[in-house]
Design a protein around this motif. Structure first.
Motif, PDB file in Angstrom:
ATOM      1  N   GLU A   1       0.837  -1.193   0.000  1.00  0.00           N
ATOM      2  CA  GLU A   1       0.000   0.000   0.000  1.00  0.00           C
ATOM      3  C   GLU A   1       0.873   1.245   0.000  1.00  0.00           C
ATOM      4  O   GLU A   1       1.865   1.327   0.732  1.00  0.00           O
ATOM      5  CB  GLU A   1      -0.919   0.005   1.229  1.00  0.00           C
ATOM      6  CG  GLU A   1      -1.906  -1.140   1.255  1.00  0.00           C
ATOM      7  CD  GLU A   1      -2.923  -1.034   0.117  1.00  0.00           C
ATOM      8  OE1 GLU A   1      -3.161   0.106  -0.338  1.00  0.00           O
ATOM      9  OE2 GLU A   1      -3.459  -2.071  -0.303  1.00  0.00           O
ATOM     10  N   ALA A   2       0.491   2.193  -0.824  1.00  0.00           N
ATOM     11  CA  ALA A   2       1.296   3.409  -0.962  1.00  0.00           C
ATOM     12  C   ALA A   2       1.059   4.331   0.220  1.00  0.00           C
ATOM     13  O   ALA A   2      -0.069   4.786   0.438  1.00  0.00           O
ATOM     14  CB  ALA A   2       0.955   4.120  -2.266  1.00  0.00           C
ATOM     15  N   PRO A   3       2.073   4.637   1.027  1.00  0.00           N
ATOM     16  CA  PRO A   3       1.918   5.640   2.082  1.00  0.00           C
ATOM     17  C   PRO A   3       1.993   7.049   1.483  1.00  0.00           C
ATOM     18  O   PRO A   3       2.088   7.219   0.264  1.00  0.00           O
ATOM     19  CB  PRO A   3       3.112   5.354   2.996  1.00  0.00           C
ATOM     20  CG  PRO A   3       4.154   4.820   2.074  1.00  0.00           C
ATOM     21  CD  PRO A   3       3.424   4.064   0.999  1.00  0.00           C
ATOM     22  N   VAL A   4       1.971   8.019   2.335  1.00  0.00           N
ATOM     23  CA  VAL A   4       2.105   9.410   1.887  1.00  0.00           C
ATOM     24  C   VAL A   4       3.598   9.735   1.819  1.00  0.00           C
ATOM     25  O   VAL A   4       4.262   9.844   2.849  1.00  0.00           O
ATOM     26  CB  VAL A   4       1.369  10.371   2.844  1.00  0.00           C
ATOM     27  CG1 VAL A   4       1.550  11.803   2.355  1.00  0.00           C
ATOM     28  CG2 VAL A   4      -0.106  10.016   2.928  1.00  0.00           C
ATOM     29  N   TYR A   5       4.104   9.854   0.593  1.00  0.00           N
ATOM     30  CA  TYR A   5       5.514  10.174   0.402  1.00  0.00           C
ATOM     31  C   TYR A   5       5.709  11.687   0.320  1.00  0.00           C
ATOM     32  O   TYR A   5       4.840  12.411  -0.178  1.00  0.00           O
ATOM     33  CB  TYR A   5       6.035   9.547  -0.890  1.00  0.00           C
ATOM     34  CG  TYR A   5       6.096   8.038  -0.868  1.00  0.00           C
ATOM     35  CD1 TYR A   5       7.056   7.372  -0.124  1.00  0.00           C
ATOM     36  CD2 TYR A   5       5.188   7.276  -1.607  1.00  0.00           C
ATOM     37  CE1 TYR A   5       7.114   5.990  -0.101  1.00  0.00           C
ATOM     38  CE2 TYR A   5       5.246   5.890  -1.599  1.00  0.00           C
ATOM     39  CZ  TYR A   5       6.206   5.260  -0.838  1.00  0.00           C
ATOM     40  OH  TYR A   5       6.259   3.887  -0.819  1.00  0.00           O
ATOM     41  N   PRO A   6       6.864  12.180   0.752  1.00  0.00           N
ATOM     42  CA  PRO A   6       7.173  13.599   0.546  1.00  0.00           C
ATOM     43  C   PRO A   6       7.210  13.925  -0.939  1.00  0.00           C
ATOM     44  O   PRO A   6       7.487  13.049  -1.778  1.00  0.00           O
ATOM     45  CB  PRO A   6       8.559  13.755   1.196  1.00  0.00           C
ATOM     46  CG  PRO A   6       8.685  12.613   2.145  1.00  0.00           C
ATOM     47  CD  PRO A   6       7.901  11.484   1.534  1.00  0.00           C
ATOM     48  N   PRO A   7       6.941  15.169  -1.309  1.00  0.00           N
ATOM     49  CA  PRO A   7       6.944  15.533  -2.738  1.00  0.00           C
ATOM     50  C   PRO A   7       8.272  15.232  -3.432  1.00  0.00           C
ATOM     51  O   PRO A   7       8.290  14.833  -4.596  1.00  0.00           O
ATOM     52  CB  PRO A   7       6.641  17.036  -2.729  1.00  0.00           C
ATOM     53  CG  PRO A   7       5.930  17.272  -1.431  1.00  0.00           C
ATOM     54  CD  PRO A   7       6.504  16.303  -0.457  1.00  0.00           C
ATOM     55  N   GLY A   8       9.409  15.427  -2.717  1.00  0.00           N
ATOM     56  CA  GLY A   8      10.698  15.156  -3.344  1.00  0.00           C
ATOM     57  C   GLY A   8      10.872  13.699  -3.706  1.00  0.00           C
ATOM     58  O   GLY A   8      11.437  13.364  -4.755  1.00  0.00           O
ATOM     59  N   VAL A   9      10.378  12.798  -2.853  1.00  0.00           N
ATOM     60  CA  VAL A   9      10.467  11.372  -3.143  1.00  0.00           C
ATOM     61  C   VAL A   9       9.601  11.022  -4.348  1.00  0.00           C
ATOM     62  O   VAL A   9      10.008  10.265  -5.243  1.00  0.00           O
ATOM     63  CB  VAL A   9      10.061  10.546  -1.908  1.00  0.00           C
ATOM     64  CG1 VAL A   9      10.006   9.059  -2.244  1.00  0.00           C
ATOM     65  CG2 VAL A   9      11.038  10.798  -0.765  1.00  0.00           C
ATOM     66  N   GLN A  10       8.373  11.554  -4.394  1.00  0.00           N
ATOM     67  CA  GLN A  10       7.495  11.262  -5.520  1.00  0.00           C
ATOM     68  C   GLN A  10       8.081  11.783  -6.834  1.00  0.00           C
ATOM     69  O   GLN A  10       8.039  11.098  -7.865  1.00  0.00           O
ATOM     70  CB  GLN A  10       6.120  11.882  -5.273  1.00  0.00           C
ATOM     71  CG  GLN A  10       5.388  11.302  -4.066  1.00  0.00           C
ATOM     72  CD  GLN A  10       3.912  11.642  -4.080  1.00  0.00           C
ATOM     73  OE1 GLN A  10       3.242  11.471  -5.092  1.00  0.00           O
ATOM     74  NE2 GLN A  10       3.403  12.127  -2.943  1.00  0.00           N
ATOM     75  N   LEU A  11       8.628  12.995  -6.797  1.00  0.00           N
ATOM     76  CA  LEU A  11       9.212  13.572  -8.008  1.00  0.00           C
ATOM     77  C   LEU A  11      10.409  12.743  -8.485  1.00  0.00           C
ATOM     78  O   LEU A  11      10.533  12.421  -9.672  1.00  0.00           O
ATOM     79  CB  LEU A  11       9.643  15.014  -7.739  1.00  0.00           C
ATOM     80  CG  LEU A  11      10.410  15.723  -8.864  1.00  0.00           C
ATOM     81  CD1 LEU A  11       9.554  15.795 -10.116  1.00  0.00           C
ATOM     82  CD2 LEU A  11      10.838  17.109  -8.409  1.00  0.00           C
ATOM     83  N   SER A  12      11.293  12.368  -7.551  1.00  0.00           N
ATOM     84  CA  SER A  12      12.467  11.592  -7.941  1.00  0.00           C
ATOM     85  C   SER A  12      12.065  10.222  -8.463  1.00  0.00           C
ATOM     86  O   SER A  12      12.646   9.721  -9.433  1.00  0.00           O
ATOM     87  CB  SER A  12      13.419  11.457  -6.752  1.00  0.00           C
ATOM     88  OG  SER A  12      13.924  12.717  -6.366  1.00  0.00           O
ATOM     89  N   ALA A  13      11.068   9.591  -7.825  1.00  0.00           N
ATOM     90  CA  ALA A  13      10.612   8.278  -8.296  1.00  0.00           C
ATOM     91  C   ALA A  13      10.056   8.375  -9.712  1.00  0.00           C
ATOM     92  O   ALA A  13      10.343   7.531 -10.577  1.00  0.00           O
ATOM     93  CB  ALA A  13       9.565   7.725  -7.342  1.00  0.00           C
ATOM     94  N   TYR A  14       9.262   9.398  -9.974  1.00  0.00           N
ATOM     95  CA  TYR A  14       8.707   9.580 -11.315  1.00  0.00           C
ATOM     96  C   TYR A  14       9.831   9.770 -12.341  1.00  0.00           C
ATOM     97  O   TYR A  14       9.817   9.170 -13.420  1.00  0.00           O
ATOM     98  CB  TYR A  14       7.766  10.779 -11.320  1.00  0.00           C
ATOM     99  CG  TYR A  14       7.109  11.039 -12.659  1.00  0.00           C
ATOM    100  CD1 TYR A  14       5.879  10.471 -12.986  1.00  0.00           C
ATOM    101  CD2 TYR A  14       7.723  11.852 -13.602  1.00  0.00           C
ATOM    102  CE1 TYR A  14       5.290  10.703 -14.214  1.00  0.00           C
ATOM    103  CE2 TYR A  14       7.141  12.097 -14.836  1.00  0.00           C
ATOM    104  CZ  TYR A  14       5.910  11.520 -15.130  1.00  0.00           C
ATOM    105  OH  TYR A  14       5.339  11.753 -16.347  1.00  0.00           O
ATOM    106  N   ARG A  15      10.802  10.602 -12.008  1.00  0.00           N
ATOM    107  CA  ARG A  15      11.871  10.884 -12.962  1.00  0.00           C
ATOM    108  C   ARG A  15      12.746   9.653 -13.215  1.00  0.00           C
ATOM    109  O   ARG A  15      13.213   9.428 -14.328  1.00  0.00           O
ATOM    110  CB  ARG A  15      12.735  12.042 -12.446  1.00  0.00           C
ATOM    111  CG  ARG A  15      12.027  13.386 -12.387  1.00  0.00           C
ATOM    112  CD  ARG A  15      11.442  13.747 -13.729  1.00  0.00           C
ATOM    113  NE  ARG A  15      10.851  15.092 -13.716  1.00  0.00           N
ATOM    114  CZ  ARG A  15      10.003  15.534 -14.607  1.00  0.00           C
ATOM    115  NH1 ARG A  15       9.603  14.741 -15.592  1.00  0.00           N
ATOM    116  NH2 ARG A  15       9.519  16.763 -14.536  1.00  0.00           N
TER     117      ARG A  15
END
Length: 461
Positions: free
Chosen positions: A317-331
């Motif tokens: 299950e996806a927790p609430v990640y910080p925006p920096g983690v989400q951005l880096s994961a996407y990139r």
């Protein structure tokens, strides 16, 4: 720059020290040439009636000069020239009344060969002006012996010998210049490669900083709005509270203004996006919000439209990640898919996402290319950018070829900024094999949680 140049010279000198043994055959050849010149010179001196002792001395002096030129070319030149002058002056009485044609004087054939060899080795070892200086010394000495002292009956060899020496010096100087130019070119290429790597690193960090500025600017905007709204949520707020909230809002707006100024400098107006995957901060609308994990489905759909067969697997299950983690994961996923498009056209790609209480694990694996690989339009910054993003968050990225011609990229991004210990960082997803289904995936392209693609006859990618 000086450090890099010093390191380059150190590596070059170390390489040549390791290859010195390759010069041994050349030394042996020169020694045999010197022995032949010494024996021929001794025999030639007999025509001058110099006597055995002086003939052997001058002949072997020429041979010794050739060997000495391997290490000390200038003293070798002086020895060769001195032996020639001694032989010429000592042979001068024998030229009186000699029948025509007289012997070659003041330079005989062995002496010319010896002196030319010395000149060649000298021109290869010393600067051109030194080479031409000793050439002038040889020409002047020849003119003094033949023109001023002179002899009676002989075949003049002074002018021809000086011409041969001049040609040898020119050839040696040209080879020396070519070697120096090649050495400088190698050093310059090394320095250029180091500068290119440094510039690539700075460009990737600039790109990451540009995106993170967007995230920080968003938070500063939220802080400003919350500080403005907070007084209206409290009955009869005190003046001190109003002043503090007003100060917070003013500081947030000032910081936001500065961020926008920096952002205007960092942004690229017309970057390239050859596969239409929406690279960071690019496109016709550079002010659009930075992507998060919610946009991975759209990214995968765009990749399928570009010609790749992509399946996704999500675990946990996806927790609430910080925006920096989400951005880096996407990139990271975006760059891995772009690399698959460039270097493995027609391949099958699996995107694995594992949500863990400590962080996020990503794995993008492609099979061998399904068609011919064309030259890549990319700049080669992808893996460097992935590692920079993961390192910034305290994570790590590994990338390596698979055993069956494919490629895999694995990344771990901790939920907080603390770097995980090796025991905490998960490795390859347990129970997953590097296989791809023969049948096309469902319409969404997503495999339910906890399931694995069944093995096929193709085996692993």
């Amino acid at each position: 720059m000086s450090t890099a140049l010093g390191a380059t010279r150190s590596r070059t000198s170390s390489r040549w020290r390791g290859l010195r043994w390759l010069r041994l055959p050349g030394y042996v050849v020169v020694c045999w040439i010197a022995l032949g010149i010494a024996l021929a010179g001794t025999e030639q001196m007999g025509r001058y009636n110099l006597g055995t002792e002086l003939g052997v001395l001058t002949g072997f002096a020429q041979g010794a000069a050739v060997v000495l030129a391997l290490w000390r070319p200038v003293p070798a030149w002086a020895l060769s020239l001195a032996a020639t002058v001694v032989a010429a002056v000592a042979a001068r009485p024998a030229l009186q009344g000699h029948p025509l044609p007289g012997p070659a004087w003041p330079w005989n054939t062995p002496e010319v060969l010896a002196h030319a060899t010395v000149f060649l080795l000298l021109a290869l070892r010393v600067r051109p002006r030194v080479s031409f200086a000793v050439l002038v010394g040889t020409a002047v000495t020849t003119w003094v012996v033949q023109g001023l002292i002179g002899g009676a009956t002989y075949t003049s060899t002074g002018l021809g010998s000086v011409g041969i020496f001049t040609a040898v010096v020119l050839v040696g100087a040209a080879f020396r210049g070519l070697g120096e130019a090649r050495t400088q070119l190698v050093e310059q290429e090394t320095i250029t490669a180091e500068e290119r790597a440094r510039r690539t690193l700075l460009e990737e960090r600039n790109r990451i900083a540009r995106e993170l500025h967007d995230v920080v600017a968003h938070h500063m905007s939220v802080i400003s709005i919350q500080a403005q709204v907070a007084p209206h949520l409290v009955d009869n707020p005190s003046e001190e509270l109003k002043e503090n909230l007003a100060g917070i809002r003013e500081n947030a707006l000032e910081a936001l203004t500065e961020l926008r100024r920096v952002l205007g400098v960092l942004r690229s107006e017309n970057p390239e996006d050859p596969h239409g995957l929406g690279a960071a901060g690019t496109g016709s609308a550079p002010d659009t919000p930075q992507p998060t994990l919610d946009r991975l489905d759209a990214l995968v759909d765009n990749t399928r439209a570009a010609g790749l067969h992509v399946v996704t697997e999500i675990h946990g299950e996806a927790p609430v990640y910080p925006p920096g983690v989400q951005l880096s994961a996407y990139r990271i996923v975006q760059e891995a898919l772009s690399n698959a498009l460039r270097h493995a056209p027609g391949s099958r790609v699996r995107v694995g996402i594992t949500h863990d209480p400590r962080g996020l694990h990503l794995e993008v694996t492609n099979s061998r290319p399904g068609g011919p690989v064309r030259p890549s339009p990319g700049a080669g910054h992808g893996l460097l950018g992935m590692r920079e993003r993961a390192a910034m968050l305290g994570g790590h990225v590994t990338a390596h070829p698979t055993l069956h011609g494919g490629f895999t990229v694995s990344a771990y991004l901790p939920k907080d900024s603390a770097a995980p210990s090796p025991a905490d960082a998960p490795g390859t997803l347990e129970g997953l094999e590097l296989v791809f289904p023969d049948d096309p995936p469902p319409a969404t392209g997503r495999i339910p949680k906890g399931t694995v693609s069944p093995p096929t006859e193709e085996g692993t990618p």
